[in-house]
Write an enzyme that holds these catalytic residues in place. Sequence first.
Site, PDB file in Angstrom:
ATOM      1  N   ARG A  83       0.776  -1.223   0.003  1.00  0.00           N
ATOM      2  CA  ARG A  83       0.104  -0.106   0.249  1.00  0.00           C
ATOM      3  C   ARG A  83       0.824   1.162   0.035  1.00  0.00           C
ATOM      4  O   ARG A  83       1.779   1.271   0.803  1.00  0.00           O
ATOM      5  CB  ARG A  83      -0.888  -0.141   1.269  1.00  0.00           C
ATOM      6  CG  ARG A  83      -1.633   1.107   1.439  1.00  0.00           C
ATOM      7  CD  ARG A  83      -2.210   1.305   2.629  1.00  0.00           C
ATOM      8  NE  ARG A  83      -2.820   2.554   2.974  1.00  0.00           N
ATOM      9  CZ  ARG A  83      -4.068   2.887   3.493  1.00  0.00           C
ATOM     10  NH1 ARG A  83      -4.887   1.978   3.633  1.00  0.00           N
ATOM     11  NH2 ARG A  83      -4.341   4.074   3.710  1.00  0.00           N
ATOM     12  N   ARG A  92      -4.150   5.310  -3.875  1.00  0.00           N
ATOM     13  CA  ARG A  92      -3.867   4.307  -2.928  1.00  0.00           C
ATOM     14  C   ARG A  92      -3.812   2.819  -3.763  1.00  0.00           C
ATOM     15  O   ARG A  92      -4.672   2.812  -4.437  1.00  0.00           O
ATOM     16  CB  ARG A  92      -4.335   4.176  -1.599  1.00  0.00           C
ATOM     17  CG  ARG A  92      -5.799   3.945  -1.600  1.00  0.00           C
ATOM     18  CD  ARG A  92      -6.590   5.140  -1.450  1.00  0.00           C
ATOM     19  NE  ARG A  92      -6.146   6.340  -0.996  1.00  0.00           N
ATOM     20  CZ  ARG A  92      -6.197   6.839   0.285  1.00  0.00           C
ATOM     21  NH1 ARG A  92      -6.861   5.849   1.109  1.00  0.00           N
ATOM     22  NH2 ARG A  92      -5.922   7.889   0.712  1.00  0.00           N
ATOM     23  N   ASP A  95      -6.964  -0.122  -0.081  1.00  0.00           N
ATOM     24  CA  ASP A  95      -7.573   0.380   1.253  1.00  0.00           C
ATOM     25  C   ASP A  95      -8.752  -0.716   1.478  1.00  0.00           C
ATOM     26  O   ASP A  95      -9.658  -1.060   0.668  1.00  0.00           O
ATOM     27  CB  ASP A  95      -8.734   1.655   0.823  1.00  0.00           C
ATOM     28  CG  ASP A  95      -8.074   2.864   1.768  1.00  0.00           C
ATOM     29  OD1 ASP A  95      -7.192   2.595   2.403  1.00  0.00           O
ATOM     30  OD2 ASP A  95      -8.848   3.923   1.511  1.00  0.00           O
ATOM     31  N   ASP A  97     -11.416  -0.523   4.559  1.00  0.00           N
ATOM     32  CA  ASP A  97     -12.167  -0.175   5.719  1.00  0.00           C
ATOM     33  C   ASP A  97     -12.904  -0.998   6.345  1.00  0.00           C
ATOM     34  O   ASP A  97     -13.822  -1.763   5.751  1.00  0.00           O
ATOM     35  CB  ASP A  97     -12.829   1.107   5.522  1.00  0.00           C
ATOM     36  CG  ASP A  97     -11.728   2.091   4.822  1.00  0.00           C
ATOM     37  OD1 ASP A  97     -10.670   2.114   5.267  1.00  0.00           O
ATOM     38  OD2 ASP A  97     -12.222   2.985   3.738  1.00  0.00           O
TER      39      ASP A  97
HETATM   40  N1  ROI Z   1     -12.984   7.897  -3.762  1.00  0.00           N
HETATM   41  C1  ROI Z   1     -13.301   6.863  -4.278  1.00  0.00           C
HETATM   42  N2  ROI Z   1     -14.133   7.061  -5.406  1.00  0.00           N
HETATM   43  N3  ROI Z   1     -13.171   5.772  -3.884  1.00  0.00           N
HETATM   44  C2  ROI Z   1     -12.625   5.331  -2.856  1.00  0.00           C
HETATM   45  O1  ROI Z   1     -12.418   4.351  -2.217  1.00  0.00           O
HETATM   46  C3  ROI Z   1     -11.842   6.502  -2.155  1.00  0.00           C
HETATM   47  N4  ROI Z   1     -10.921   6.311  -1.149  1.00  0.00           N
HETATM   48  C4  ROI Z   1     -10.305   7.289  -0.586  1.00  0.00           C
HETATM   49  C5  ROI Z   1     -10.413   8.787  -1.040  1.00  0.00           C
HETATM   50  C6  ROI Z   1      -9.258   9.238  -1.463  1.00  0.00           C
HETATM   51  C7  ROI Z   1     -11.301   9.505   0.086  1.00  0.00           C
HETATM   52  N5  ROI Z   1     -11.419   8.994  -2.299  1.00  0.00           N
HETATM   53  C8  ROI Z   1     -12.102   7.744  -2.703  1.00  0.00           C
HETATM   54  O2  ROI Z   1      -9.481   7.175   0.632  1.00  0.00           O
END
Ligand code: ROI
Length: 159
Positions: A83, A92, A95, A97
Amino acid sequence: MVRAYIGLGSNLDEPINQVNRALTELRTLSESHLVSHSRLYSSTPLGPADQPDFVNAVACLDTSLGAHSLLDELQALELKHERVRIQHWGPRSLDLDLLLYADHTIDTERLQVPHPWLSQRCFVLYPLAEIAADLMLPSGISLASLLPLCDATGLETLA
Ligand code: ROI
């Protein structure tokens, strides 16, 4: 066993592969069972616009891990994907979450559940609704009632 929902997102280094690989790896988490996952979605970036579109998905997991142990495992998977996060709200490679952990509300330095932006992010809400249409958030608000409030412009399912 606790039912948890995980949001996946990537916009670097072959994002579709990153997300598909992560879905496979979620099957290997200890004391856990991957119940289902949404289709993959493409979404325009939230945050700085000068970055590639994201690929997003949501997975449903039954787990005996505590929330913080689950977070440890998710962060270990993120590391496996090398990452990189160059800038805040920037691109990135992966991610993961922790969106929801049963109906628990958790607020520690490391972990906030439900995920703080969950109810405003269409790239989370729509994939989540695909696999958990009747979900109620710990606040008592239904997922279904949030969907129409969320602008889904730029969100598309991938074949
Ligand atoms: N924007 C989108 N469309 N999808 C994401 O998973 C995502 N993740 C983030 C940020 C950079 C806020 N923007 C994102 O962490």
